[in-house]
Design a protein around this motif. Structure first.
Motif, PDB file in Angstrom:
ATOM      1  N   ASN A   1      80.755  10.450  29.645  1.00 13.24           N
ATOM      2  CA  ASN A   1      80.868  11.029  28.304  1.00 13.24           C
ATOM      3  C   ASN A   1      81.416  10.037  27.282  1.00 13.24           C
ATOM      4  O   ASN A   1      81.040  10.087  26.108  1.00 13.24           O
ATOM      5  CB  ASN A   1      81.767  12.266  28.364  1.00 13.24           C
ATOM      6  CG  ASN A   1      81.134  13.401  29.136  1.00 13.24           C
ATOM      7  OD1 ASN A   1      80.230  14.075  28.657  1.00 13.24           O
ATOM      8  ND2 ASN A   1      81.603  13.630  30.351  1.00 13.24           N
TER       9      ASN A   1
ATOM     10  N   PRO B   1      75.148  20.033  28.938  1.00 11.93           N
ATOM     11  CA  PRO B   1      75.682  19.710  30.254  1.00 11.93           C
ATOM     12  C   PRO B   1      74.886  20.390  31.349  1.00 11.93           C
ATOM     13  O   PRO B   1      74.275  21.441  31.127  1.00 11.93           O
ATOM     14  CB  PRO B   1      77.113  20.274  30.191  1.00 11.93           C
ATOM     15  CG  PRO B   1      77.055  21.332  29.149  1.00 11.93           C
ATOM     16  CD  PRO B   1      76.046  20.865  28.139  1.00 11.93           C
TER      17      PRO B   1
ATOM     18  N   PRO C   1      84.983  16.645  32.197  1.00  8.24           N
ATOM     19  CA  PRO C   1      83.725  17.178  31.657  1.00  8.24           C
ATOM     20  C   PRO C   1      82.551  16.808  32.549  1.00  8.24           C
ATOM     21  O   PRO C   1      82.514  15.716  33.119  1.00  8.24           O
ATOM     22  CB  PRO C   1      83.623  16.497  30.289  1.00  8.24           C
ATOM     23  CG  PRO C   1      85.001  16.067  29.957  1.00  8.24           C
ATOM     24  CD  PRO C   1      85.670  15.751  31.259  1.00  8.24           C
TER      25      PRO C   1
ATOM     26  N   HIS D   1      81.310  17.483  19.758  1.00  7.12           N
ATOM     27  CA  HIS D   1      81.260  17.869  21.163  1.00  7.12           C
ATOM     28  C   HIS D   1      81.372  16.635  22.058  1.00  7.12           C
ATOM     29  O   HIS D   1      82.109  16.633  23.058  1.00  7.12           O
ATOM     30  CB  HIS D   1      79.943  18.606  21.428  1.00  7.12           C
ATOM     31  CG  HIS D   1      79.824  19.181  22.805  1.00  7.12           C
ATOM     32  ND1 HIS D   1      80.675  20.150  23.288  1.00  7.12           N
ATOM     33  CD2 HIS D   1      78.958  18.913  23.819  1.00  7.12           C
ATOM     34  CE1 HIS D   1      80.330  20.465  24.527  1.00  7.12           C
ATOM     35  NE2 HIS D   1      79.296  19.720  24.874  1.00  7.12           N
TER      36      HIS D   1
ATOM     37  N   GLN E   1      84.957  15.215  21.908  1.00 11.59           N
ATOM     38  CA  GLN E   1      85.886  16.032  22.687  1.00 11.59           C
ATOM     39  C   GLN E   1      85.793  15.700  24.169  1.00 11.59           C
ATOM     40  O   GLN E   1      86.806  15.566  24.866  1.00 11.59           O
ATOM     41  CB  GLN E   1      85.592  17.519  22.456  1.00 11.59           C
ATOM     42  CG  GLN E   1      85.985  18.017  21.080  1.00 11.59           C
ATOM     43  CD  GLN E   1      85.488  19.430  20.815  1.00 11.59           C
ATOM     44  OE1 GLN E   1      84.775  20.015  21.628  1.00 11.59           O
ATOM     45  NE2 GLN E   1      85.857  19.976  19.665  1.00 11.59           N
ATOM     46  N   LYS E   2      84.565  15.538  24.660  1.00 14.53           N
ATOM     47  CA  LYS E   2      84.379  15.193  26.070  1.00 14.53           C
ATOM     48  C   LYS E   2      84.890  13.783  26.355  1.00 14.53           C
ATOM     49  O   LYS E   2      85.457  13.521  27.423  1.00 14.53           O
ATOM     50  CB  LYS E   2      82.905  15.312  26.446  1.00 14.53           C
ATOM     51  CG  LYS E   2      82.421  16.748  26.570  1.00 14.53           C
ATOM     52  CD  LYS E   2      81.042  16.797  27.200  1.00 14.53           C
ATOM     53  CE  LYS E   2      80.637  18.233  27.514  1.00 14.53           C
ATOM     54  NZ  LYS E   2      79.357  18.294  28.248  1.00 14.53           N
TER      55      LYS E   2
ATOM     56  N   THR F   1      87.776  12.648  28.979  1.00 19.34           N
ATOM     57  CA  THR F   1      87.511  11.600  29.953  1.00 19.34           C
ATOM     58  C   THR F   1      88.618  10.554  29.948  1.00 19.34           C
ATOM     59  O   THR F   1      89.067  10.089  31.008  1.00 19.34           O
ATOM     60  CB  THR F   1      86.157  10.923  29.664  1.00 19.34           C
ATOM     61  OG1 THR F   1      85.114  11.906  29.762  1.00 19.34           O
ATOM     62  CG2 THR F   1      85.872   9.802  30.635  1.00 19.34           C
TER      63      THR F   1
END
Length: 248
Positions: free
Chosen positions: A38, A68, A81, A121, A124-125, A129
Motif C-alpha cells: 500500500n 481490496p 491493510p 484511501h 490511510q492504508k 503500513t
C-alpha cells in the motif's frame, strides 16, 4: 548525503538537520509487481498526480479506485491493510518506481487530497503500513518528531500553541490503540482494564488526585491532552466504561 546510511542512523541524521530541510531523492527503485504494498501504491499515485499536473489542470486529476481483495492472507498482520488489487498495482507500477522529487506541485497534491477519495484511501492504508512495519516506523516517527519541532519554533499565537496537538502525540495514541487491539483477545481481563485506564488517563481523561476524589476541580489533565480530537459524547462514554470497569 545519507546514501550509505543504514536504517538505524538515517532517521537521526535527518531529524537533526536544520529546518526547513530540502531533501533530494534521485534515481529509480526496482519494484516487483507482486511485492507492491500500500505504501508503494500511494507513492505511485502521488507521482502520477504530479506528472499529470504538468499536462493538465489539477481540477481534472483522477486516480484509479483501489478495491481490496475479498479475502485477506492469513499470514498478514491482523490490522495490516490487505494488498492492493492486481489491476491497481499494474497501472501504478511505472509511477511507483520513481524516487525523485524534482517535480513538485503542492497545489495539485493538496487539491487531490481534498477532493480525491481514492488518494485519501491509499494514504490511510500507507499510514497503517508504516505503523505496523518495524522497519519503516523509525523513519516515520523521526520525520513526524522533526515536523513537531519545526512547527513549535514557527510563529504561533499563544492560545493556539497551547491547544496544538503534535503529530507525534497522535501517532503515539494510534500505536497504543493498535497494540491494545492486537493483544485484546489474549489478555486477561484485569490487564485489559489496566491497559485501558493507562491509555485513557494518558491521552483523554483527567485523573483525580489520590485522597481528593470528591473535588472535581482538582483534577490532573492527561499527560498528552487530546480531548479536543473527540466528541464529548465519546469521552463521556469512555469515562463511564472506565469507572464501571466495563472493557469489552
Amino acid at each position: 548525503d545519507v546514501s550509505k546510511g543504514t536504517i538505524y542512523d538515517v532517521p537521526g541524521i535527518i531529524a537533526k538537520m536544520k529546518r526547513p530541510l530540502i531533501m533530494v531523492l534521485d534515481g529509480e527503485h526496482n519494484i516487483d509487481l507482486e511485492r507492491m504494498d500500500n505504501l508503494t501504491v500511494a507513492i505511485g499515485m502521488i507521482n502520477q498526480i504530479q506528472y499529470d499536473a504538468m499536462r493538465k489542470n489539477a481540477n481534472e486529476l483522477v486516480t484509479e479506485k483501489i478495491r481490496p481483495p475479498k479475502k485477506r492472507s492469513l499470514s498478514s498482520h491482523p490490522h495490516h491493510p490487505p494488498s492492493p488489487a492486481y489491476k491497481v498495482r499494474k497501472s501504478l507500477q511505472e509511477y511507483a518506481v520513481k524516487r525523485t522529487n524534482e517535480i513538485a506541485s503542492f497545489s495539485a497534491l493538496a487539491f487531490a487530497c481534498k477532493n480525491d477519495e481514492n488518494l485519501r484511501h491509499a494514504l490511510q492504508k500507507a499510514f497503517m503500513t508504516c505503523c505496523v512495519d518495524n522497519r519503516r516506523l523509525p523513519f516515520f516517527a523521526a520525520f513526524i518528531s522533526n515536523e513537531d519541532s519545526f512547527l513549535a519554533d514557527s510563529e504561533r499565537e499563544p492560545e493556539s500553541k497551547h491547544d496544538f496537538i503534535t503529530g507525534s502525540s497522535r501517532l503515539m495514541l494510534f500505536l497504543e490503540i493498535i497494540s491494545f487491539r492486537d493483544l485484546f483477545g489474549v489478555t486477561p481481563i484485569q490487564r485489559k482494564l489496566y491497559a485501558a485506564k493507562r491509555i485513557a488517563f494518558k491521552f483523554i481523561l483527567p485523573q483525580t488526585q489520590k485522597g481528593d476524589e470528591s473535588n472535581n476541580n482538582n483534577r490532573i489533565n492527561p499527560q498528552f491532552d487530546m480531548r479536543s480530537m473527540f466528541p464529548s459524547e465519546q469521552i463521556s462514554k469512555l469515562a463511564k466504561s472506565i469507572e464501571e470497569e466495563n472493557i469489552t
